[in-house]
Structure formats: C-alpha cells, structure tokens
Design a protein around this motif. Sequence first.
Motif, mmCIF file in Angstrom:
data_model
loop_
_atom_site.group_PDB
_atom_site.id
_atom_site.type_symbol
_atom_site.label_atom_id
_atom_site.label_comp_id
_atom_site.label_asym_id
_atom_site.label_seq_id
_atom_site.Cartn_x
_atom_site.Cartn_y
_atom_site.Cartn_z
ATOM 1 N N HIS A 188 -5.198 4.363 -1.650
ATOM 2 C CA HIS A 188 -4.368 4.089 -0.481
ATOM 3 C C HIS A 188 -3.902 2.636 -0.425
ATOM 4 N N ASP A 189 -3.707 2.051 -1.611
ATOM 5 C CA ASP A 189 -3.164 0.699 -1.733
ATOM 6 C C ASP A 189 -1.643 0.782 -1.586
ATOM 7 N N PRO A 190 -1.070 0.197 -0.536
ATOM 8 C CA PRO A 190 0.377 0.290 -0.313
ATOM 9 C C PRO A 190 1.203 -0.186 -1.512
ATOM 10 N N GLU A 191 0.710 -1.135 -2.266
ATOM 11 C CA GLU A 191 1.444 -1.635 -3.433
ATOM 12 C C GLU A 191 1.518 -0.589 -4.542
ATOM 13 N N ARG A 192 0.599 0.341 -4.553
ATOM 14 C CA ARG A 192 0.595 1.390 -5.577
ATOM 15 C C ARG A 192 1.357 2.643 -5.141
ATOM 16 N N TRP A 193 1.843 2.659 -3.901
ATOM 17 C CA TRP A 193 2.511 3.841 -3.352
ATOM 18 C C TRP A 193 3.672 4.337 -4.219
ATOM 19 N N PRO A 194 4.618 3.490 -4.633
ATOM 20 C CA PRO A 194 5.731 4.012 -5.444
ATOM 21 C C PRO A 194 5.253 4.686 -6.740
ATOM 22 N N GLU A 195 4.310 4.059 -7.420
ATOM 23 C CA GLU A 195 3.805 4.643 -8.663
ATOM 24 C C GLU A 195 2.980 5.903 -8.392
ATOM 25 N N PHE A 196 2.224 5.901 -7.295
ATOM 26 C CA PHE A 196 1.460 7.097 -6.925
ATOM 27 C C PHE A 196 2.393 8.282 -6.735
ATOM 28 N N GLN A 197 3.494 8.079 -6.009
ATOM 29 C CA GLN A 197 4.442 9.168 -5.766
ATOM 30 C C GLN A 197 4.939 9.760 -7.076
ATOM 31 N N SER A 198 5.303 8.897 -7.998
ATOM 32 C CA SER A 198 5.814 9.347 -9.294
ATOM 33 C C SER A 198 4.749 10.127 -10.070
ATOM 34 N N LYS A 199 3.548 9.591 -10.101
ATOM 35 C CA LYS A 199 2.461 10.251 -10.840
ATOM 36 C C LYS A 199 2.084 11.585 -10.196
ATOM 37 N N TYR A 200 2.081 11.625 -8.883
ATOM 38 C CA TYR A 200 1.715 12.867 -8.192
ATOM 39 C C TYR A 200 2.791 13.933 -8.415
ATOM 40 N N ARG A 201 4.057 13.540 -8.362
ATOM 41 C CA ARG A 201 5.127 14.500 -8.644
ATOM 42 C C ARG A 201 4.991 15.070 -10.052
ATOM 43 N N THR A 202 4.590 14.222 -10.993
ATOM 44 C CA THR A 202 4.363 14.687 -12.366
ATOM 45 C C THR A 202 3.234 15.708 -12.400
ATOM 46 N N GLU A 203 2.152 15.428 -11.676
ATOM 47 C CA GLU A 203 1.047 16.390 -11.606
ATOM 48 C C GLU A 203 1.503 17.713 -10.991
ATOM 49 N N ASN A 262 0.793 9.212 1.976
ATOM 50 C CA ASN A 262 -0.292 10.124 1.618
ATOM 51 C C ASN A 262 0.302 11.302 0.857
ATOM 52 N N GLU A 263 -0.560 12.111 0.270
ATOM 53 C CA GLU A 263 -0.080 13.209 -0.582
ATOM 54 C C GLU A 263 0.754 14.239 0.164
ATOM 55 N N ALA A 264 0.482 14.454 1.451
ATOM 56 C CA ALA A 264 1.244 15.443 2.214
ATOM 57 C C ALA A 264 2.714 15.043 2.325
ATOM 58 N N VAL A 265 2.989 13.742 2.424
ATOM 59 C CA VAL A 265 4.363 13.253 2.499
ATOM 60 C C VAL A 265 5.109 13.608 1.212
ATOM 61 N N VAL A 266 4.472 13.341 0.081
ATOM 62 C CA VAL A 266 5.090 13.632 -1.217
ATOM 63 C C VAL A 266 5.252 15.135 -1.394
ATOM 64 N N LEU A 267 4.216 15.884 -1.074
ATOM 65 C CA LEU A 267 4.244 17.333 -1.233
ATOM 66 C C LEU A 267 5.360 17.960 -0.390
ATOM 67 N N LYS A 268 5.520 17.497 0.833
ATOM 68 C CA LYS A 268 6.584 18.010 1.698
ATOM 69 C C LYS A 268 7.950 17.740 1.080
ATOM 70 N N GLN A 269 8.146 16.529 0.558
ATOM 71 C CA GLN A 269 9.417 16.192 -0.086
ATOM 72 C C GLN A 269 9.688 17.108 -1.273
ATOM 73 N N VAL A 270 8.670 17.364 -2.074
ATOM 74 C CA VAL A 270 8.829 18.229 -3.238
ATOM 75 C C VAL A 270 9.174 19.656 -2.804
ATOM 76 N N LEU A 271 8.448 20.165 -1.815
ATOM 77 C CA LEU A 271 8.684 21.536 -1.356
ATOM 78 C C LEU A 271 10.068 21.699 -0.721
ATOM 79 N N GLU A 272 10.534 20.656 -0.060
ATOM 80 C CA GLU A 272 11.852 20.732 0.569
ATOM 81 C C GLU A 272 12.976 20.394 -0.409
ATOM 82 N N GLY A 273 12.590 20.006 -1.625
ATOM 83 C CA GLY A 273 13.596 19.682 -2.632
ATOM 84 C C GLY A 273 14.353 18.412 -2.374
#
Length: 115
Positions: free
Chosen positions: A54-69, A102-113
């Motif tokens: 939950h390091d804000p500086e890692r947020w952009p990279e986290f989003q990318s890595k999580y989308r890949t997962e 958080n992961e729910a934000v990314v997941l929602k974006q992915v599900l909504e396309g």
Amino acid sequence: MNIKRAYETSEKSDGYRVLVDRLWPCGISKEKAGIDLWLKEVAPSTELRKWFGHDPERWPEFQSKYRTELKNHKDLLEQLKQVEVDHKTMTLVYAARDESRNEAVVLKQVLEGSV
C-alpha cells in the motif's frame, strides 16, 4: 458495480457482496461482513500484495502488475461479470484503508473495460 470497504456496514443496496481480498479482513465476523462470495483467487498474488504494501509510490506499477495477473484469471473475471448479470447489483469488498488505491479499484476498472 460498487466498491466498499469491508469495515463499512453492509447495506441492502450493496446487492451481492464479493470479497476480493486474499486474506479475510481482521476483526470482522462472517455474519457482520455480509459476504455472499469470497473470491480470493482473483486477489493480487501474495508476492504482489507484499511488494505493494500500500505504498502510494508503487501504485502505478501495482496496477500494471495486477492487470497482468488478471489476464491469467479470465474465468474468474467472467464469473464476476455473470454475478453482476444475475444479481443486478454487485459490490466488490476490500479491506485496505486506502479507498482510492486498492485491488478493488483496479478490478472494477478491468471488469467495466475502462482500461
């Protein structure tokens, strides 16, 4: 589709509540959480979760890595899309303190396309 912290009171307007964390939220009973489905396999991997921390500086990279997962979990994404169709309203539930990173934000974006 909504997102909501696990520590907020569950409401009827939440519809079908899906916990998208790998770990159960600390200090919350299953009754109080009001979770209809715990889909921990759709959560970020343990390695990614620990790296992000939950390091804000890692947020952009986290989003990318999580989308890949998530690309490796198309079946789970389809399951979530079907849940929303079946129940009309779905809320992705998460435990993180940060409501915008958080992961729910990314997941929602992915599900909504939207990404």
